[in-house]
Write a protein that holds these residues in place. Sequence first.
Motif, PDB file in Angstrom:
ATOM      1  N   GLN A 176      35.843  34.871  35.975  1.00 62.23           N
ATOM      2  CA  GLN A 176      36.515  35.282  37.050  1.00 62.23           C
ATOM      3  C   GLN A 176      37.735  36.238  36.500  1.00 62.23           C
ATOM      4  OE1 GLN A 176      38.029  32.937  40.149  1.00 62.23           O
ATOM      5  NE2 GLN A 176      35.766  31.647  39.928  1.00 62.23           N
ATOM      6  N   HIS A 177      37.612  37.700  36.849  1.00 64.63           N
ATOM      7  CA  HIS A 177      38.565  38.496  36.329  1.00 64.63           C
ATOM      8  C   HIS A 177      39.549  38.831  37.366  1.00 64.63           C
ATOM      9  CE1 HIS A 177      36.114  39.364  32.836  1.00 64.63           C
ATOM     10  NE2 HIS A 177      35.134  39.188  33.465  1.00 64.63           N
ATOM     11  N   GLU A 232      38.645  46.927  35.661  1.00 64.27           N
ATOM     12  CA  GLU A 232      39.476  45.754  36.220  1.00 64.27           C
ATOM     13  C   GLU A 232      39.725  45.976  37.397  1.00 64.27           C
ATOM     14  OE1 GLU A 232      43.075  47.483  33.868  1.00 64.27           O
ATOM     15  OE2 GLU A 232      43.649  48.762  35.647  1.00 64.27           O
ATOM     16  N   VAL A 233      40.241  44.578  38.019  1.00 61.94           N
ATOM     17  CA  VAL A 233      40.687  44.446  39.364  1.00 61.94           C
ATOM     18  C   VAL A 233      42.124  45.143  39.686  1.00 61.94           C
ATOM     19  CG1 VAL A 233      41.164  42.536  40.949  1.00 61.94           C
ATOM     20  CG2 VAL A 233      39.294  42.285  39.391  1.00 61.94           C
ATOM     21  N   THR A 234      42.176  45.826  40.564  1.00 63.26           N
ATOM     22  CA  THR A 234      43.534  46.342  40.831  1.00 63.26           C
ATOM     23  C   THR A 234      43.936  45.776  42.367  1.00 63.26           C
ATOM     24  OG1 THR A 234      42.390  48.376  42.082  1.00 63.26           O
ATOM     25  CG2 THR A 234      42.818  48.524  39.650  1.00 63.26           C
ATOM     26  N   GLN A 235      45.214  45.527  42.499  1.00 65.11           N
ATOM     27  CA  GLN A 235      46.042  45.076  43.511  1.00 65.11           C
ATOM     28  C   GLN A 235      46.897  45.915  44.155  1.00 65.11           C
ATOM     29  OE1 GLN A 235      45.808  40.540  41.865  1.00 65.11           O
ATOM     30  NE2 GLN A 235      46.392  40.719  44.003  1.00 65.11           N
ATOM     31  N   THR A 236      47.127  46.016  45.195  1.00 62.89           N
ATOM     32  CA  THR A 236      48.121  46.853  45.917  1.00 62.89           C
ATOM     33  C   THR A 236      48.651  46.303  46.861  1.00 62.89           C
ATOM     34  OG1 THR A 236      46.749  48.198  47.020  1.00 62.89           O
ATOM     35  CG2 THR A 236      47.582  49.039  45.082  1.00 62.89           C
ATOM     36  N   GLY A 238      33.005  49.140  50.976  1.00 61.52           N
ATOM     37  CA  GLY A 238      32.156  48.785  49.734  1.00 61.52           C
ATOM     38  C   GLY A 238      33.134  48.656  48.678  1.00 61.52           C
ATOM     39  N   SER A 239      34.387  48.795  48.880  1.00 58.95           N
ATOM     40  CA  SER A 239      35.418  48.678  47.696  1.00 58.95           C
ATOM     41  C   SER A 239      36.531  47.692  47.808  1.00 58.95           C
ATOM     42  CB  SER A 239      35.694  49.981  47.187  1.00 58.95           C
ATOM     43  OG  SER A 239      36.403  50.708  48.135  1.00 58.95           O
ATOM     44  N   ASN A 240      37.168  47.815  48.863  1.00 55.75           N
ATOM     45  CA  ASN A 240      38.287  46.914  49.085  1.00 55.75           C
ATOM     46  C   ASN A 240      38.043  45.478  49.703  1.00 55.75           C
ATOM     47  OD1 ASN A 240      40.583  48.850  48.907  1.00 55.75           O
ATOM     48  ND2 ASN A 240      39.218  49.785  50.163  1.00 55.75           N
ATOM     49  N   ARG A 292      45.999  43.873  49.315  1.00 57.28           N
ATOM     50  CA  ARG A 292      44.874  44.723  49.076  1.00 57.28           C
ATOM     51  C   ARG A 292      44.238  44.499  47.677  1.00 57.28           C
ATOM     52  NH1 ARG A 292      44.260  47.743  53.740  1.00 57.28           N
ATOM     53  NH2 ARG A 292      46.290  47.723  55.126  1.00 57.28           N
ATOM     54  N   CYS A 293      42.851  44.528  47.461  1.00 55.63           N
ATOM     55  CA  CYS A 293      42.280  44.380  46.213  1.00 55.63           C
ATOM     56  C   CYS A 293      41.129  45.133  46.235  1.00 55.63           C
ATOM     57  CB  CYS A 293      41.924  42.983  45.950  1.00 55.63           C
ATOM     58  SG  CYS A 293      40.860  42.677  44.745  1.00 55.63           S
ATOM     59  N   VAL A 294      40.958  45.844  45.033  1.00 56.98           N
ATOM     60  CA  VAL A 294      39.784  46.479  44.522  1.00 56.98           C
ATOM     61  C   VAL A 294      39.078  45.710  43.401  1.00 56.98           C
ATOM     62  CG1 VAL A 294      38.604  48.566  43.981  1.00 56.98           C
ATOM     63  CG2 VAL A 294      40.665  48.693  45.250  1.00 56.98           C
ATOM     64  N   PRO A 295      38.173  45.104  43.886  1.00 61.27           N
ATOM     65  CA  PRO A 295      37.272  44.568  42.762  1.00 61.27           C
ATOM     66  C   PRO A 295      36.650  45.154  41.677  1.00 61.27           C
ATOM     67  CG  PRO A 295      36.877  43.211  45.090  1.00 61.27           C
ATOM     68  CD  PRO A 295      37.527  44.668  45.103  1.00 61.27           C
ATOM     69  N   ILE A 296      36.248  44.574  40.791  1.00 55.16           N
ATOM     70  CA  ILE A 296      35.297  45.504  40.027  1.00 55.16           C
ATOM     71  C   ILE A 296      34.005  45.708  40.528  1.00 55.16           C
ATOM     72  CG2 ILE A 296      33.845  45.120  37.585  1.00 55.16           C
ATOM     73  CD1 ILE A 296      36.186  43.416  36.586  1.00 55.16           C
ATOM     74  N   SER A 297      33.548  46.931  40.152  1.00 52.52           N
ATOM     75  CA  SER A 297      32.523  47.574  41.162  1.00 52.52           C
ATOM     76  C   SER A 297      31.081  46.723  41.103  1.00 52.52           C
ATOM     77  CB  SER A 297      32.313  48.890  40.792  1.00 52.52           C
ATOM     78  OG  SER A 297      31.866  49.073  39.516  1.00 52.52           O
ATOM     79  N   ASN A 298      30.690  46.257  40.255  1.00 55.94           N
ATOM     80  CA  ASN A 298      29.291  45.555  39.996  1.00 55.94           C
ATOM     81  C   ASN A 298      29.456  44.006  40.421  1.00 55.94           C
ATOM     82  OD1 ASN A 298      30.599  44.960  37.613  1.00 55.94           O
ATOM     83  ND2 ASN A 298      28.608  44.794  36.705  1.00 55.94           N
ATOM     84  N   HIS A 299      30.660  43.480  40.724  1.00 59.17           N
ATOM     85  CA  HIS A 299      30.989  42.135  40.921  1.00 59.17           C
ATOM     86  C   HIS A 299      30.593  41.742  42.670  1.00 59.17           C
ATOM     87  CE1 HIS A 299      33.692  41.225  37.533  1.00 59.17           C
ATOM     88  NE2 HIS A 299      32.546  41.707  37.014  1.00 59.17           N
TER      89      HIS A 299
END
Lengths: 113, 112
Positions: free
Chosen positions: A102-103, A3-7, A72-74, A22-29
Motif C-alpha cells: 500500500q502506497h 504517488e498518492v496525493t492528498q488535499t 475515476g480519479s478521486n 480528498r485523495c487521488v490514488p495511483i492511477s492503475n490501483h
Amino acid sequence: EPEVTQTPSHQVTQMGQEVILRCVPISNHLYFYWYRQILGQKVEFLVSFYNNEISEKSEIFDDQFSVERPDGSNFTLKIRSTKLEDSAMYFCASSEVGNQPQHFGDGTRLSIL
Amino acid sequence: GESVGLHLPTLSVQEGDNSIINCAYSNSASDYFIWYKQESGKGPQFIIDIRSNMDKRQGQRVTVLLNKTVKHLSLQIAATQPGDSAVYFCAENGNSWGKLQFGAGTQVVVTP
C-alpha cells in the motif's frame, strides 16, 4: 514515480461541522484505503474500498464517516459532524490489488476546534 | 482532549554501521508483512514486504527476516546513512485481504 496525493494538507474545522478529505490514488490501483494517526500514536486502519464499495471497516469508522469515489480519479473521506477526538493525520493509501504494497500519501492534518 | 503519545523505542546508530529494527507481531493468521519508513510530516513510505512462505527477503541495503515460530519480524539496514533517520513501522495484514495493522514504531537516529 507515481504517488498518492492528498488535499488539503491542513484542515481546520469547528466541532460539529462536516469535513471532506480528498485523495487521488495511483492511477492503475484498484484498492483504496483510509488510515489515521493521532499525534504520537500508531497508524490505525479506518476503511478499505474496492469495486465501488467498502470491503472492510474498523470500529472507528462509525456512521459519522463515509467514503466515496465520485469519479475515476478521486477518493474522498467525509466526516459528517466532527468531534474534538477526530483531530489527527488522515492518510489515504492505494494498492494494485489486495495484499500488495500500500502506497501512502503525505496526509491531511485535521484540527477540530 | 489531549492525546497521550507512545514513548517510541529509539535506536541510535552510527553512520556507516548496520541497523537492526525488531518487531513482534500479534496475529498468527497474518501472511503478509510490510516495513514502512515515516519521516517527520510525511506519510509512511514503503520499504520492503515479505510473505509468510518466505523467511528472508532482500532489497537495496535492506533485508527483512521473518520468524513465524516466534512471530518476529526484523529489518536490517546496511551501512546506515543520515537519510535513514526516521520512524520505522512494521505492519501485518491480520486475517484480512487489505487492512494493515501497524506496530508502534521505532525511532532510528543516525549519528555522524
